[in-house]
Design an enzyme around this catalytic site. Sequence first.
Site, mmCIF file in Angstrom:
data_model
loop_
_atom_site.group_PDB
_atom_site.id
_atom_site.type_symbol
_atom_site.label_atom_id
_atom_site.label_comp_id
_atom_site.label_asym_id
_atom_site.label_seq_id
_atom_site.Cartn_x
_atom_site.Cartn_y
_atom_site.Cartn_z
ATOM 1 N N CYS A 165 -19.106 37.391 13.415
ATOM 2 C CA CYS A 165 -19.444 37.365 14.841
ATOM 3 C C CYS A 165 -19.510 35.948 15.385
ATOM 4 O O CYS A 165 -19.975 35.737 16.499
ATOM 5 C CB CYS A 165 -20.780 38.040 15.084
ATOM 6 S SG CYS A 165 -20.928 39.593 14.245
ATOM 7 N N CYS B 140 -30.115 40.475 13.277
ATOM 8 C CA CYS B 140 -29.273 39.273 13.329
ATOM 9 C C CYS B 140 -28.149 39.504 14.330
ATOM 10 O O CYS B 140 -27.911 40.632 14.766
ATOM 11 C CB CYS B 140 -28.760 38.913 11.933
ATOM 12 S SG CYS B 140 -27.475 39.989 11.266
ATOM 13 N N CYS C 213 -19.681 34.405 8.888
ATOM 14 C CA CYS C 213 -20.139 35.429 9.823
ATOM 15 C C CYS C 213 -18.962 35.938 10.662
ATOM 16 O O CYS C 213 -18.256 35.135 11.272
ATOM 17 C CB CYS C 213 -21.198 34.816 10.743
ATOM 18 S SG CYS C 213 -21.896 36.037 11.862
HETATM 19 S S1 SF4 Z 1 -26.932 37.145 8.710
HETATM 20 FE FE1 SF4 Z 1 -25.992 38.384 10.315
HETATM 21 S S2 SF4 Z 1 -25.470 36.962 11.945
HETATM 22 FE FE2 SF4 Z 1 -25.832 35.782 10.065
HETATM 23 S S3 SF4 Z 1 -23.879 35.595 9.064
HETATM 24 FE FE3 SF4 Z 1 -24.795 37.375 8.214
HETATM 25 S S4 SF4 Z 1 -24.039 39.020 9.473
HETATM 26 FE FE4 SF4 Z 1 -23.659 37.160 10.639
#
Ligand code: SF4
Length: 92
Positions: free
Chosen positions: A53, A83, A51
């Site tokens: 983030c 998400c 991810c």
């Molecule tokens: S689902 Fe969304 S928050 Fe989870 S890893 Fe993927 S991009 Fe990041």
Amino acid sequence: MTFEETKDKIRKYAERYAERKGYRLNPNAEELDLVYEGLAKRREQYGAQYCPCRIVLGDKQEDRKIICPCVYHEEEIEQDGMCHCALFFKAE
Ligand code: SF4
């Protein structure tokens, strides 16, 4: 594989996954592209689509939780409508 090819792979994964789960992708094309870029960079850097983030800790077992789709996304989408990275959105 070039960066663009990696990004394209990520895009296809996200489209397929969203369809399978009944999610929408971020409707803002620029934001969506930034998430694809972030995921592609991480894939190039770490060999897995961590991810963009979240922090990669360097602990394989812990970090496995944040490989997209991370273990948190279902709850986040349910609670917040998207998400953490705003890649997947709840269907309307
Ligand atoms: S689902 Fe969304 S928050 Fe989870 S890893 Fe993927 S991009 Fe990041």
